[in-house]
Design a protein around this motif. Structure first.
Motif, PDB file in Angstrom:
ATOM      1  N   LYS A   1       0.802  -1.221   0.000  1.00 42.31           N
ATOM      2  CA  LYS A   1       0.000   0.000   0.000  1.00 42.31           C
ATOM      3  C   LYS A   1       0.840   1.278   0.000  1.00 42.31           C
ATOM      4  CE  LYS A   1      -4.281  -1.748   1.949  1.00 42.31           C
ATOM      5  NZ  LYS A   1      -5.406  -1.453   2.856  1.00 42.31           N
ATOM      6  N   THR A   2       2.154   1.151  -0.023  1.00 45.59           N
ATOM      7  CA  THR A   2       3.013   2.336  -0.028  1.00 45.59           C
ATOM      8  C   THR A   2       2.820   3.141  -1.302  1.00 45.59           C
ATOM      9  OG1 THR A   2       4.688   1.114   1.225  1.00 45.59           O
ATOM     10  CG2 THR A   2       5.382   3.172   0.206  1.00 45.59           C
ATOM     11  N   ILE A   3       2.625   4.448  -1.155  1.00 46.73           N
ATOM     12  CA  ILE A   3       2.527   5.329  -2.319  1.00 46.73           C
ATOM     13  C   ILE A   3       3.925   5.586  -2.865  1.00 46.73           C
ATOM     14  CG2 ILE A   3       1.912   7.658  -3.102  1.00 46.73           C
ATOM     15  CD1 ILE A   3      -0.314   7.653  -1.020  1.00 46.73           C
ATOM     16  N   THR A   4       4.134   5.291  -4.145  1.00 50.65           N
ATOM     17  CA  THR A   4       5.457   5.448  -4.755  1.00 50.65           C
ATOM     18  C   THR A   4       5.457   6.469  -5.884  1.00 50.65           C
ATOM     19  OG1 THR A   4       5.004   3.548  -6.191  1.00 50.65           O
ATOM     20  CG2 THR A   4       6.183   3.116  -4.138  1.00 50.65           C
ATOM     21  N   ASP A   5       4.347   7.160  -6.054  1.00 49.94           N
ATOM     22  CA  ASP A   5       4.231   8.180  -7.106  1.00 49.94           C
ATOM     23  C   ASP A   5       4.094   9.556  -6.435  1.00 49.94           C
ATOM     24  OD1 ASP A   5       3.560   9.181  -9.888  1.00 49.94           O
ATOM     25  OD2 ASP A   5       1.720   9.721  -8.804  1.00 49.94           O
ATOM     26  N   LYS A   6       4.974  10.485  -6.763  1.00 49.07           N
ATOM     27  CA  LYS A   6       4.984  11.783  -6.084  1.00 49.07           C
ATOM     28  C   LYS A   6       3.734  12.605  -6.364  1.00 49.07           C
ATOM     29  CE  LYS A   6       9.924  12.364  -5.302  1.00 49.07           C
ATOM     30  NZ  LYS A   6      11.119  13.225  -5.447  1.00 49.07           N
ATOM     31  N   THR A   7       3.169  12.479  -7.544  1.00 50.68           N
ATOM     32  CA  THR A   7       1.940  13.216  -7.849  1.00 50.68           C
ATOM     33  C   THR A   7       0.798  12.746  -6.940  1.00 50.68           C
ATOM     34  OG1 THR A   7       2.592  13.531 -10.153  1.00 50.68           O
ATOM     35  CG2 THR A   7       0.254  13.783  -9.629  1.00 50.68           C
ATOM     36  N   SER A   8       0.684  11.442  -6.773  1.00 47.78           N
ATOM     37  CA  SER A   8      -0.346  10.882  -5.885  1.00 47.78           C
ATOM     38  C   SER A   8      -0.099  11.291  -4.443  1.00 47.78           C
ATOM     39  CB  SER A   8      -0.369   9.355  -5.993  1.00 47.78           C
ATOM     40  OG  SER A   8      -0.672   8.945  -7.299  1.00 47.78           O
TER      41      SER A   8
END
Length: 248
Positions: free
Chosen positions: A165-172
């Motif tokens: 579940k880690t967010i890896t996209d900077k825009t998101s």
């Protein structure tokens, strides 16, 4: 078991703190009863890393790199000591694990942890560091830092997956931070540890900037069931600590 080289570094710092005018390598060596050859190498290493400076007479003094470390240490002591009674009360109210952390450069450093009787196991402990982008406390800093500081930190971050579940996209991530700014607190939804759900809020100081962050963490199902009550207590506590260290 003490490490001799580390002990020598500390003794050098303590000695130079007593001699703001500076000391030569020979003077340091003789005062501390260190061999001059090893003292020379030690002093050169500290100088190259900016922990020491040297003047035209070859006298060494404490260097600029120690200034932010000292400031961070003072802030940690002040905020943690001032916040501890508030954190204990928060833990009693929500019956979940409570944390406090500060920011050191781009690292999140835990300075307090209050366990409840039903705390779940977590790798977060005082003195340890965690990533900013996937922890509730870290995202509280990213949300509420002054915009220029926030953008600089975000530019330097590498978003590596830690859980599914880690967010890896900077825009998101930025979109999520904008949402947190509107609701006044940050959320970690199993992004750093499987099964762990975390709610975090900022602590502001006298200059109206974020100085620390506090969080409540526990099993996701239990946290969601009591989320409204936990958020209310969390925000009340964060404001109480902020007021106690001079925020108005």
């Amino acid at each position: 078991m003490a490490v001799k080289s580390a002990e020598r570094v500390l003794k050098v710092f303590e000695l130079l703190a007593q001699h703001p005018e500076g000391l030569t390598i020979k003077e340091i060596s003789e005062t501390l009863a260190f061999p001059q050859s090893s003292t020379s190498g030690l002093i050169e290493t500290l100088f190259q890393a900016n922990y020491l400076t040297v003047d035209f007479s070859k006298k060494y003094k404490l260097g600029p790199k120690l200034i932010p470390l000292g400031s961070i240490a003072m802030n940690c002591l002040d905020v943690a000591a001032q916040g501890l009674p508030f954190l204990k009360r928060l833990m009693e109210e929500v019956q979940e694990t409570v944390f406090m952390a500060v920011l050191s450069d781009s690292e999140l450093i835990y300075v307090a942890k209050i366990n409840s009787n039903r705390s779940i196991r977590t790798t977060a402990e005082p003195g340890k560091s965690k990533p900013l982008y996937c922890t509730g406390l870290g995202k509280a800093f990213l949300t509420f830092l002054p915009i220029e500081h926030r953008e600089k930190v975000l530019r330097d971050l590498t978003l590596k997956p830690i859980t599914s579940k880690t967010i890896t996209d900077k825009t998101s991530l930025k979109e999520q931070l904008d949402m947190f700014a509107k609701i006044g607190y940050a959320i970690d939804d199993e992004e750093n540890e499987d099964g762990l759900y975390c709610l975090a809020a900022p602590i502001y100081g006298v200059e109206c900037t974020i100085q620390a962050a506090i969080s409540v963490a526990g099993p996701k199902e239990r946290m969601l069931k009591n989320k409204e009550r936990i958020v209310e207590n969390l925000l009340h506590t964060s404001m109480g600590i902020s007021d106690s260290i001079g925020y108005r």
